[in-house]
Design an enzyme around this catalytic site. Structure first.
Site, PDB file in Angstrom:
ATOM      1  N   SER A 123       0.825  -1.211   0.000  1.00  0.00           N
ATOM      2  CA  SER A 123       0.000   0.000   0.000  1.00  0.00           C
ATOM      3  C   SER A 123       0.851   1.250   0.000  1.00  0.00           C
ATOM      4  O   SER A 123       0.398   2.306  -0.418  1.00  0.00           O
ATOM      5  CB  SER A 123      -0.852   0.067   1.272  1.00  0.00           C
ATOM      6  OG  SER A 123      -1.832  -0.890   1.255  1.00  0.00           O
ATOM      7  N   HIS A 144      -2.295  -3.538  -6.550  1.00  0.00           N
ATOM      8  CA  HIS A 144      -2.817  -3.105  -5.259  1.00  0.00           C
ATOM      9  C   HIS A 144      -4.307  -3.412  -5.166  1.00  0.00           C
ATOM     10  O   HIS A 144      -5.133  -2.714  -5.765  1.00  0.00           O
ATOM     11  CB  HIS A 144      -2.532  -1.607  -5.066  1.00  0.00           C
ATOM     12  CG  HIS A 144      -2.868  -1.092  -3.704  1.00  0.00           C
ATOM     13  ND1 HIS A 144      -3.424   0.142  -3.485  1.00  0.00           N
ATOM     14  CD2 HIS A 144      -2.731  -1.660  -2.491  1.00  0.00           C
ATOM     15  CE1 HIS A 144      -3.612   0.303  -2.183  1.00  0.00           C
ATOM     16  NE2 HIS A 144      -3.196  -0.770  -1.563  1.00  0.00           N
ATOM     17  N   GLU A 156      -5.313  -1.361  -8.406  1.00  0.00           N
ATOM     18  CA  GLU A 156      -4.435  -0.341  -8.994  1.00  0.00           C
ATOM     19  C   GLU A 156      -3.177  -1.055  -9.504  1.00  0.00           C
ATOM     20  O   GLU A 156      -2.541  -1.790  -8.750  1.00  0.00           O
ATOM     21  CB  GLU A 156      -4.032   0.704  -7.941  1.00  0.00           C
ATOM     22  CG  GLU A 156      -5.189   1.551  -7.425  1.00  0.00           C
ATOM     23  CD  GLU A 156      -4.772   2.508  -6.300  1.00  0.00           C
ATOM     24  OE1 GLU A 156      -5.357   3.592  -6.205  1.00  0.00           O
ATOM     25  OE2 GLU A 156      -3.879   2.163  -5.498  1.00  0.00           O
ATOM     26  N   ASN A 194      -5.355   6.101  -1.922  1.00  0.00           N
ATOM     27  CA  ASN A 194      -4.890   6.558  -0.611  1.00  0.00           C
ATOM     28  C   ASN A 194      -4.383   7.989  -0.638  1.00  0.00           C
ATOM     29  O   ASN A 194      -4.194   8.602   0.406  1.00  0.00           O
ATOM     30  CB  ASN A 194      -3.820   5.610  -0.050  1.00  0.00           C
ATOM     31  CG  ASN A 194      -4.452   4.359   0.528  1.00  0.00           C
ATOM     32  OD1 ASN A 194      -5.639   4.352   0.859  1.00  0.00           O
ATOM     33  ND2 ASN A 194      -3.691   3.294   0.625  1.00  0.00           N
TER      34      ASN A 194
HETATM   35  P1  NAI Z   1      -1.355  -9.598   7.407  1.00  0.00           P
HETATM   36  O1  NAI Z   1      -0.541  -9.290   8.594  1.00  0.00           O
HETATM   37  O2  NAI Z   1      -2.788  -9.950   7.556  1.00  0.00           O
HETATM   38  O3  NAI Z   1      -0.653 -10.803   6.608  1.00  0.00           O
HETATM   39  C1  NAI Z   1       0.715 -10.852   6.303  1.00  0.00           C
HETATM   40  C2  NAI Z   1       1.135 -12.312   6.209  1.00  0.00           C
HETATM   41  O4  NAI Z   1       2.464 -12.353   5.673  1.00  0.00           O
HETATM   42  C3  NAI Z   1       1.180 -13.017   7.555  1.00  0.00           C
HETATM   43  O5  NAI Z   1       0.420 -14.205   7.486  1.00  0.00           O
HETATM   44  C4  NAI Z   1       2.658 -13.327   7.766  1.00  0.00           C
HETATM   45  O6  NAI Z   1       2.879 -14.573   8.428  1.00  0.00           O
HETATM   46  C5  NAI Z   1       3.170 -13.379   6.347  1.00  0.00           C
HETATM   47  N1  NAI Z   1       4.602 -13.115   6.193  1.00  0.00           N
HETATM   48  C6  NAI Z   1       5.344 -12.178   6.821  1.00  0.00           C
HETATM   49  N2  NAI Z   1       6.613 -12.217   6.365  1.00  0.00           N
HETATM   50  C7  NAI Z   1       6.657 -13.184   5.427  1.00  0.00           C
HETATM   51  C8  NAI Z   1       7.683 -13.677   4.578  1.00  0.00           C
HETATM   52  N3  NAI Z   1       8.927 -13.198   4.633  1.00  0.00           N
HETATM   53  N4  NAI Z   1       7.377 -14.665   3.715  1.00  0.00           N
HETATM   54  C9  NAI Z   1       6.124 -15.170   3.668  1.00  0.00           C
HETATM   55  N5  NAI Z   1       5.124 -14.746   4.452  1.00  0.00           N
HETATM   56  C10 NAI Z   1       5.377 -13.766   5.319  1.00  0.00           C
HETATM   57  O7  NAI Z   1      -1.153  -8.364   6.403  1.00  0.00           O
HETATM   58  P2  NAI Z   1      -2.149  -7.799   5.294  1.00  0.00           P
HETATM   59  O8  NAI Z   1      -3.061  -6.806   5.908  1.00  0.00           O
HETATM   60  O9  NAI Z   1      -2.708  -8.925   4.508  1.00  0.00           O
HETATM   61  O10 NAI Z   1      -1.132  -6.948   4.378  1.00  0.00           O
HETATM   62  C11 NAI Z   1      -0.220  -7.597   3.505  1.00  0.00           C
HETATM   63  C12 NAI Z   1       0.245  -6.593   2.458  1.00  0.00           C
HETATM   64  O11 NAI Z   1      -0.880  -6.072   1.758  1.00  0.00           O
HETATM   65  C13 NAI Z   1       1.004  -5.372   3.000  1.00  0.00           C
HETATM   66  O12 NAI Z   1       2.019  -5.046   2.062  1.00  0.00           O
HETATM   67  C14 NAI Z   1      -0.053  -4.294   3.040  1.00  0.00           C
HETATM   68  O13 NAI Z   1       0.487  -3.013   2.880  1.00  0.00           O
HETATM   69  C15 NAI Z   1      -0.879  -4.656   1.815  1.00  0.00           C
HETATM   70  N6  NAI Z   1      -2.280  -4.201   1.822  1.00  0.00           N
HETATM   71  C16 NAI Z   1      -3.058  -4.321   2.943  1.00  0.00           C
HETATM   72  C17 NAI Z   1      -4.384  -3.906   2.917  1.00  0.00           C
HETATM   73  C18 NAI Z   1      -5.266  -4.064   4.114  1.00  0.00           C
HETATM   74  O14 NAI Z   1      -6.344  -3.433   4.136  1.00  0.00           O
HETATM   75  N7  NAI Z   1      -4.908  -4.855   5.113  1.00  0.00           N
HETATM   76  C19 NAI Z   1      -4.988  -3.318   1.691  1.00  0.00           C
HETATM   77  C20 NAI Z   1      -4.101  -3.325   0.550  1.00  0.00           C
HETATM   78  C21 NAI Z   1      -2.786  -3.719   0.647  1.00  0.00           C
END
Ligand code: NAI
Length: 505
Positions: A123, A144, A156, A194
């Site tokens: 993001s 995105h 996006e 954003n």
């Molecule tokens: P989350 O915390 O729910 O999930 C992240 C996952 O990645 C976890 O299950 C973790 O164990 C895993 N992880 C961490 N390091 C790792 C690695 N080195 N290799 C493999 N797995 C690994 O996070 P979320 O909210 O799903 O966000 C993930 C990405 O998406 C971020 O880059 C965030 O900026 C982006 N994003 C999030 C949004 C949201 O509303 N939560 C919306 C759009 C984008």
């Protein structure tokens, strides 16, 4: 450009909130989807989340059981990165940390075929920066998605400085084939949504900070007149004030303290108090059991006028004139003037163009009330009004009675420039214009992004066009001269369109 065929495997790294949703989208579109996470429990949880979603779709008749089983059959949990080797597109949705993301993509380059596409769902991190140390940085693109990915329509496509156009086009066509609304955007802080959405929150916070209106009144006007599903404070409470504040800070700092994105002290205090919103039980509103929702300020009933005079020729106000006639009020057609609104006795009731009612009262030598913008004046159930400081309560009651006779609730707010809806829409359109001016996207891209990424009832560029660019321009000009702040400067794109008499969309 053609989309990746469903016969090509896709991989998703990170099985959290976003990763699991993206896996579901790609598997539903027919791809075999490999899923990897450093935490095996996260994969189990992610798949359980998908199973629950699909089971609900079957029970609601949106999908048959055979389809549910085949979607789940296409999802392949993996225990190591090497297992992702067959994938032609890898979408990363892991922790928001540049070093970790760079390391994962660096390893992937040695595992995948050279023509595989590397995509990040980040993001806030620059795609250019994630790609910089790769052997093939041109294969890297941003995809995105929005939360929840299976429901939110927008994707996006983020172009880093060296992203190959063909790579971005394939990512675009693939997301489109997955049923998404897709827009191209240059890798700049906040991308489109954003960034362009910032004024929705920041102007609401400014109005609150200045005592212009209270929280439920601002939210109600944005919903009932603006046509948005949620008001800014309701939405901040849903997103989480901690997250919203950190996105604002990140965009503000990424643009080198651009004043338009300056975070609010009010929000900082909310976060400091642990008032994150729904998830903590308290934010701008109280979510604890038995708590009552505060009411917006609503004016007491006032007598309806028997006749009004229409001023100006603004088609936006036609529904109001029609409603007045239906309510048995005699509508007299007045002279065509620069102004838009109505005259009741000697009181001017004007559509806000950002000029405070106090100033208009002086300049026009008539008691003046300004009223707020509505998405659709027929459908709007509430209208905000503000009177000049010199205007009497009796004169205000004439305007209140007029809108009440048309079936509207009225919120009388302080004489703040642009009131609530007009001010926020003008600032959203200004931000969208600036994103276009700086080559981040197109006007259509802004509108598609805001309607599908955050469910705006109308794209801000089209909305500005419908209101009249000159009207938006004068609203911004009035805000700028009232506050004397750089934050309210008009985007050069809007200025040039107004000067040349051209459309934005
Ligand atoms: P989350 O915390 O729910 O999930 C992240 C996952 O990645 C976890 O299950 C973790 O164990 C895993 N992880 C961490 N390091 C790792 C690695 N080195 N290799 C493999 N797995 C690994 O996070 P979320 O909210 O799903 O966000 C993930 C990405 O998406 C971020 O880059 C965030 O900026 C982006 N994003 C999030 C949004 C949201 O509303 N939560 C919306 C759009 C984008």
């Amino acid at each position: 450009m053609t989309a990746l065929s469903p016969s090509n495997a896709v991989a998703v790294i990170g099985a959290g909130t976003m990763g699991a949703g993206i896996v579901q989208v790609a598997a539903t579109a027919g791809h075999t989807v490999y899923i990897f996470d450093t935490s095996p429990e996260a994969i189990d949880k992610g798949i359980a989340q998908i199973e629950k979603f699909l089971a609900r779709s079957v029970s609601k008749g949106r999908m048959d059981d055979e389809e549910r089983i085949s979607i789940l059959g296409r999802i392949k949990p993996c225990s190591k990165l090497e297992d992702l080797a067959p994938a032609k597109l890898v979408i990363e949705a892991i922790i928001e940390n540049i070093e970790v993301k760079r390391s994962v993509f660096g390893q992937l380059e040695d595992i995948l075929d050279d023509d595989a596409i590397l995509a990040s769902n980040t993001s806030s991190i620059s795609i250019t920066e994630i790609a910089a140390k790769l052997k093939r940085p041109e294969r890297m693109v941003g995809m995105h998605f929005f939360n929840p990915a299976p429901i939110m329509k927008l994707v996006e496509i983020i172009h880093g400085l060296v992203t190959d156009k063909e790579v971005a086009d394939i990512a675009f066509a693939t997301a489109e084939a997955w049923g998404k609304k897709v827009v191209h955007a240059k890798s700049t802080p906040g991308f489109i949504v954003n960034r362009v959405a910032r004024p929705f929150y920041s102007e609401a916070l400014r109005i609150l900070q200045e005592g212009g209106a209270d929280i439920p009144t601002i939210d109600s006007c944005i919903r009932e007149a603006g046509g948005f599903r949620m008001g800014p404070f309701e939405l901040m409470d849903l997103i989480g004030n901690d997250i919203n504040f950190s996105v604002t800070q990140s965009v503000y700092n990424a643009y080198f303290q651009e004043p338009r994105y300056r975070p609010s002290l009010i929000q900082q205090e909310q976060v400091a108090a642990g008032r994150y919103g729904r998830k903590s039980g308290q934010g701008y509103y109280d979510y604890s059991e038995g708590a009552t929702t505060p009411e917006p300020s609503t004016a007491a009933s006032a007598p309806a006028p028997t006749e009004i005079t229409l001023i100006g020729e603004n088609s936006l106000l036609d529904p109001l004139a029609k409603l007045a006639e239906e309510a048995g009020i005699k509508v007299i057609k007045g002279d065509t003037e620069e102004l838009s609104g109505f005259m009741i006795d000697d009181v001017l009731v004007l559509l806000s163009d950002g000029t405070p009612a106090s100033e208009l009262t002086n300049v026009l030598s008539s008691p003046t009330i300004v009223f707020d913008l509505a998405l659709d004046y027929k459908a709007a159930s509430r209208i905000a009004l503000a009177k000049g400081d010199q205007v009497s309560g009796d004169d205000l009651a004439k305007a209140v009675g007029f809108f009440q006779a048309l079936g509207k609730k009225v919120s009388v707010i302080d004489d703040c420039p642009g009131l609530i809806v007009m001010r926020i829409i003008a600032m959203l359109a200004n931000e969208g214009s600036d994103a276009v001016y700086q080559g981040v996207t197109t006007p259509e891209g802004v509108d598609i992004a805001m309607m599908n990424g955050v469910n705006y009832p109308k794209g801000p560029m089209q909305w500005a066009q419908d209101i009249g660019l000159e009207h938006i321009f004068s609203t911004l000009d009035a805000l700028s001269s009232f506050y004397g702040e750089d934050r309210y400067r008009t985007s050069p794109l809007l200025r040039r369109a107004v000067i040349a008499g051209k459309d934005l969309v």
